[in-house]
Enzyme design. Sequence first.
Site, PDB file in Angstrom:
ATOM      1  N   ALA A   1       0.820  -1.215   0.000  1.00 19.56           N
ATOM      2  CA  ALA A   1       0.000   0.000   0.000  1.00 19.56           C
ATOM      3  C   ALA A   1       0.852   1.262   0.000  1.00 19.56           C
ATOM      4  O   ALA A   1       0.490   2.269   0.582  1.00 19.56           O
ATOM      5  CB  ALA A   1      -0.924  -0.015   1.211  1.00 19.56           C
ATOM      6  N   ALA A   2       2.009   1.189  -0.657  1.00 18.99           N
ATOM      7  CA  ALA A   2       2.923   2.340  -0.613  1.00 18.99           C
ATOM      8  C   ALA A   2       2.717   3.310  -1.771  1.00 18.99           C
ATOM      9  O   ALA A   2       3.192   4.435  -1.742  1.00 18.99           O
ATOM     10  CB  ALA A   2       4.366   1.847  -0.595  1.00 18.99           C
TER      11      ALA A   2
ATOM     12  N   ARG B   1      -3.297   8.493 -10.515  1.00 14.76           N
ATOM     13  CA  ARG B   1      -4.507   8.673 -11.319  1.00 14.76           C
ATOM     14  C   ARG B   1      -5.759   8.993 -10.488  1.00 14.76           C
ATOM     15  O   ARG B   1      -6.789   9.349 -11.043  1.00 14.76           O
ATOM     16  CB  ARG B   1      -4.758   7.419 -12.178  1.00 14.76           C
ATOM     17  CG  ARG B   1      -3.911   7.415 -13.442  1.00 14.76           C
ATOM     18  CD  ARG B   1      -4.306   6.282 -14.345  1.00 14.76           C
ATOM     19  NE  ARG B   1      -3.755   5.017 -13.902  1.00 14.76           N
ATOM     20  CZ  ARG B   1      -4.241   3.823 -14.269  1.00 14.76           C
ATOM     21  NH1 ARG B   1      -5.300   3.746 -15.044  1.00 14.76           N
ATOM     22  NH2 ARG B   1      -3.674   2.723 -13.828  1.00 14.76           N
TER      23      ARG B   1
ATOM     24  N   LYS C   1      -3.991   6.747  -2.055  1.00 20.77           N
ATOM     25  CA  LYS C   1      -5.029   5.958  -2.722  1.00 20.77           C
ATOM     26  C   LYS C   1      -5.746   4.983  -1.799  1.00 20.77           C
ATOM     27  O   LYS C   1      -6.977   4.915  -1.796  1.00 20.77           O
ATOM     28  CB  LYS C   1      -4.433   5.195  -3.919  1.00 20.77           C
ATOM     29  CG  LYS C   1      -5.449   4.307  -4.599  1.00 20.77           C
ATOM     30  CD  LYS C   1      -5.050   3.908  -5.994  1.00 20.77           C
ATOM     31  CE  LYS C   1      -4.038   2.806  -6.010  1.00 20.77           C
ATOM     32  NZ  LYS C   1      -3.778   2.357  -7.396  1.00 20.77           N
TER      33      LYS C   1
ATOM     34  N   ASP D   1      -4.889  -1.900  -3.183  1.00 18.44           N
ATOM     35  CA  ASP D   1      -5.859  -1.318  -4.125  1.00 18.44           C
ATOM     36  C   ASP D   1      -6.675  -2.393  -4.837  1.00 18.44           C
ATOM     37  O   ASP D   1      -7.316  -2.128  -5.838  1.00 18.44           O
ATOM     38  CB  ASP D   1      -5.159  -0.400  -5.133  1.00 18.44           C
ATOM     39  CG  ASP D   1      -4.232  -1.150  -6.093  1.00 18.44           C
ATOM     40  OD1 ASP D   1      -4.008  -2.363  -5.895  1.00 18.44           O
ATOM     41  OD2 ASP D   1      -3.740  -0.510  -7.045  1.00 18.44           O
TER      42      ASP D   1
ATOM     43  N   GLY E   1      -0.669  -7.658 -16.008  1.00 14.81           N
ATOM     44  CA  GLY E   1       0.350  -8.645 -16.324  1.00 14.81           C
ATOM     45  C   GLY E   1      -0.334  -9.904 -16.860  1.00 14.81           C
ATOM     46  O   GLY E   1      -1.430 -10.252 -16.434  1.00 14.81           O
TER      47      GLY E   1
ATOM     48  N   GLU F   1       4.730  -8.602 -17.699  1.00 16.22           N
ATOM     49  CA  GLU F   1       4.085  -7.289 -17.557  1.00 16.22           C
ATOM     50  C   GLU F   1       3.733  -6.742 -18.936  1.00 16.22           C
ATOM     51  O   GLU F   1       4.446  -6.992 -19.918  1.00 16.22           O
ATOM     52  CB  GLU F   1       5.013  -6.324 -16.813  1.00 16.22           C
ATOM     53  CG  GLU F   1       5.113  -6.613 -15.343  1.00 16.22           C
ATOM     54  CD  GLU F   1       3.758  -6.631 -14.660  1.00 16.22           C
ATOM     55  OE1 GLU F   1       3.166  -5.571 -14.470  1.00 16.22           O
ATOM     56  OE2 GLU F   1       3.267  -7.736 -14.346  1.00 16.22           O
TER      57      GLU F   1
ATOM     58  N   ASN G   1     -45.433  10.579  23.990  1.00 15.87           N
ATOM     59  CA  ASN G   1     -45.730  11.139  22.672  1.00 15.87           C
ATOM     60  C   ASN G   1     -45.091  12.514  22.557  1.00 15.87           C
ATOM     61  O   ASN G   1     -45.309  13.379  23.417  1.00 15.87           O
ATOM     62  CB  ASN G   1     -47.243  11.259  22.485  1.00 15.87           C
ATOM     63  CG  ASN G   1     -47.576  11.630  21.044  1.00 15.87           C
ATOM     64  OD1 ASN G   1     -47.679  10.772  20.180  1.00 15.87           O
ATOM     65  ND2 ASN G   1     -47.711  12.918  20.797  1.00 15.87           N
TER      66      ASN G   1
ATOM     67  N   SER H   1     -47.423  19.970  20.774  1.00 16.66           N
ATOM     68  CA  SER H   1     -46.750  20.377  19.544  1.00 16.66           C
ATOM     69  C   SER H   1     -45.994  21.681  19.753  1.00 16.66           C
ATOM     70  O   SER H   1     -46.425  22.548  20.507  1.00 16.66           O
ATOM     71  CB  SER H   1     -47.783  20.589  18.435  1.00 16.66           C
ATOM     72  OG  SER H   1     -48.362  19.351  18.120  1.00 16.66           O
TER      73      SER H   1
HETATM   74  C1  UD1 Z   1       0.585  -5.083 -10.780  1.00 14.12           C
HETATM   75  C2  UD1 Z   1       1.250  -6.332 -11.329  1.00 14.12           C
HETATM   76  C3  UD1 Z   1       0.486  -6.809 -12.565  1.00 14.12           C
HETATM   77  C4  UD1 Z   1      -0.969  -7.054 -12.188  1.00 14.12           C
HETATM   78  C5  UD1 Z   1      -1.576  -5.821 -11.558  1.00 14.12           C
HETATM   79  C6  UD1 Z   1      -2.941  -6.159 -11.003  1.00 14.12           C
HETATM   80  C7  UD1 Z   1       3.635  -6.206 -10.831  1.00 14.12           C
HETATM   81  C8  UD1 Z   1       4.979  -5.887 -11.360  1.00 14.12           C
HETATM   82  N1  UD1 Z   1       2.629  -6.052 -11.662  1.00 14.12           N
HETATM   83  O1  UD1 Z   1       0.745  -4.072 -11.741  1.00 14.12           O
HETATM   84  O2  UD1 Z   1       1.048  -8.009 -13.057  1.00 14.12           O
HETATM   85  O3  UD1 Z   1      -1.695  -7.439 -13.330  1.00 14.12           O
HETATM   86  O4  UD1 Z   1      -0.777  -5.336 -10.471  1.00 14.12           O
HETATM   87  O5  UD1 Z   1      -3.588  -5.016 -10.501  1.00 14.12           O
HETATM   88  O6  UD1 Z   1       3.523  -6.611  -9.686  1.00 14.12           O
HETATM   89  N2  UD1 Z   1       3.252  -0.951  -4.542  1.00 14.12           N
HETATM   90  C9  UD1 Z   1       4.051  -0.671  -3.459  1.00 14.12           C
HETATM   91  N3  UD1 Z   1       5.340  -0.350  -3.664  1.00 14.12           N
HETATM   92  C10 UD1 Z   1       5.888  -0.307  -4.901  1.00 14.12           C
HETATM   93  C11 UD1 Z   1       5.063  -0.584  -6.004  1.00 14.12           C
HETATM   94  C12 UD1 Z   1       3.763  -0.921  -5.794  1.00 14.12           C
HETATM   95  O7  UD1 Z   1       3.595  -0.708  -2.315  1.00 14.12           O
HETATM   96  O8  UD1 Z   1       7.077  -0.016  -5.002  1.00 14.12           O
HETATM   97  C13 UD1 Z   1       1.858  -1.296  -4.308  1.00 14.12           C
HETATM   98  C14 UD1 Z   1       0.893  -0.281  -4.873  1.00 14.12           C
HETATM   99  O9  UD1 Z   1       0.567   0.700  -3.889  1.00 14.12           O
HETATM  100  C15 UD1 Z   1      -0.311  -1.114  -5.245  1.00 14.12           C
HETATM  101  C16 UD1 Z   1       0.293  -2.466  -5.593  1.00 14.12           C
HETATM  102  O10 UD1 Z   1       1.571  -2.506  -5.001  1.00 14.12           O
HETATM  103  O11 UD1 Z   1      -1.179  -1.302  -4.141  1.00 14.12           O
HETATM  104  C17 UD1 Z   1       0.403  -2.691  -7.098  1.00 14.12           C
HETATM  105  O12 UD1 Z   1       1.270  -1.753  -7.668  1.00 14.12           O
HETATM  106  P1  UD1 Z   1       0.959  -1.061  -9.058  1.00 14.12           P
HETATM  107  O13 UD1 Z   1       2.055  -0.125  -9.364  1.00 14.12           O
HETATM  108  O14 UD1 Z   1      -0.418  -0.549  -9.066  1.00 14.12           O
HETATM  109  O15 UD1 Z   1       1.101  -2.340 -10.017  1.00 14.12           O
HETATM  110  P2  UD1 Z   1       0.461  -2.519 -11.447  1.00 14.12           P
HETATM  111  O16 UD1 Z   1       1.255  -1.759 -12.427  1.00 14.12           O
HETATM  112  O17 UD1 Z   1      -0.984  -2.255 -11.375  1.00 14.12           O
HETATM  113 CA    CA Z   2      -2.472  -1.225  -9.915  1.00 13.52          CA
END
Ligand code: UD1
Ligand code: CA
Length: 451
Positions: free
Chosen positions: A9-10, A15, A22, A105, A140, A154, A359, A387
């Site tokens: 969740a980092a 977007r 997020k 997410d 991916g 990917e 009442n 009332s």
């Molecule tokens: C990722 C997957 C992809 C998959 C998709 C599904 C990888 C390389 N790709 O892509 O195969 O189809 O999710 O939704 O894993 N996050 C961190 N630290 C980081 C990077 C990401 O905590 O350094 C967290 C994000 O906050 C997010 C999650 O990991 O909650 C996914 O990262 P995101 O960058 O959204 O990956 P996608 O490109 O969507």
């Molecule tokens: Ca994502």
Amino acid sequence: MSIALVILAAGKGTRMNSDLPKVLHPIANAPMLAHAMQAGAALAPERVVVVAGHGFDAVQSAAKDFDEDAIVVEQKEQNGTAHAVDVCRDALQDFDGDVIVLFGDTPFVRAETLESMVAAKAQNAVVVLGFEAADPGKYGRLIMSGDQLDQIVEFADATDEERAVTFCNSGVMLADRETLFSLIDDITPNNAQSEYYLTDVAGLARARGLGVTAVACEESETLGINSRTHLAAAEAVFQARERQALMDLGVTLQQPDTVMLSFDTVVGRDTLIEPNVYFGPGVTVESGTRIRAFSHLEGCHVSRGAVVGPYARLRPGAELSENVHVGNFVEIKNAEVGEGTKVNHLSYIGDATLGAGTNIGAGTITCNYDGVMKHHTNIGDNAFIGSNTMLVAPVSVGNEAMTGSGSVITKDVPEAALAISRAEQQTKPGVARKLFEMLKKKKQKRALETK
Ligand code: UD1
Ligand code: CA
């Protein structure tokens, strides 16, 4: 085998176009992160690790709100999903068991799905959760041979042939701690995004001759939220699921699509919910009640046989006993309402205790706020509040007491007493007619003057 849950969740969530991280955007009035933690909680994890980065403090406190034992680790730079898992190494150093990675997410993975991953883990070193995507977009791609997953590619790195694959990676992954970190050791950022991809774990494991498989789930479970549009879609998925769950429990929703629920809404069976009702957080409604159209409830409790609305507002601390009636344009806040008591029209009841069988007449207001402090109103059993009574708190009205309509009650009313405080009526025979005539003449005169 014991399980540790890792939630990534980092990320910033560019977007979302928001100041809020997020994973803190709410779905059904709870942060997305809490939903993800809830999904993972189905496996009764022995340890929960949340990886936070953007908005660290806020994400940490949301994680702790959901589970005070959660370990929150900081990922200062977001170098990819494998890097995010890597920063959990210390937090899991002494953990002997399987690690399941979820994305903050992607909050709607069902318990049954996670359990089928755990089952598949018996024959494989690594289990990935996949789904058939209606529109595979930038997910991916899972490259399978038979039931084995050869690699995850990917989108940015995929060939046209690989992009044609519709079986996609959800991001959920399961492996034992030792294997997982030893595979992560081999991951390099040699790819189109120069990131450490967690997805490389699959190919690396296969190269070591380990079993790697993918379990499939419904696409709605893997809904990844990247924009406000996705957030709205996620809200819709959650609402649809919870409405269905209520109906399965024996609650009637006359027009399900118009009822909004919160993550923690509880409704008993044989309750009927009319259209356009909003449940904020912290609402429990017992069996056999009726929640009428356009009512708004939050932080309140409604007991058996009560009727609420239409157009009622129950705010935090509203406690309705059995068979209470709360009617249209009535607001109740921080107040206990005793059994069978009726507050049927246009009232404000705040910071009050109302007995049973009382009442409350139309337009009654508890004047609870003096501009600085809040004060309490007590009303006994079987009382009758006329009332348009203003009850200037702190004040109390005894059992079986009455107030006259239009009274401003500033002093306590003892049991069985009648309190009236209003100007005495004067009736002047014939004066209305004279007044009308006088006014009509005035009007005529004005009309002539302006000609
Ligand atoms: C990722 C997957 C992809 C998959 C998709 C599904 C990888 C390389 N790709 O892509 O195969 O189809 O999710 O939704 O894993 N996050 C961190 N630290 C980081 C990077 C990401 O905590 O350094 C967290 C994000 O906050 C997010 C999650 O990991 O909650 C996914 O990262 P995101 O960058 O959204 O990956 P996608 O490109 O969507
Ligand atoms: Ca994502």
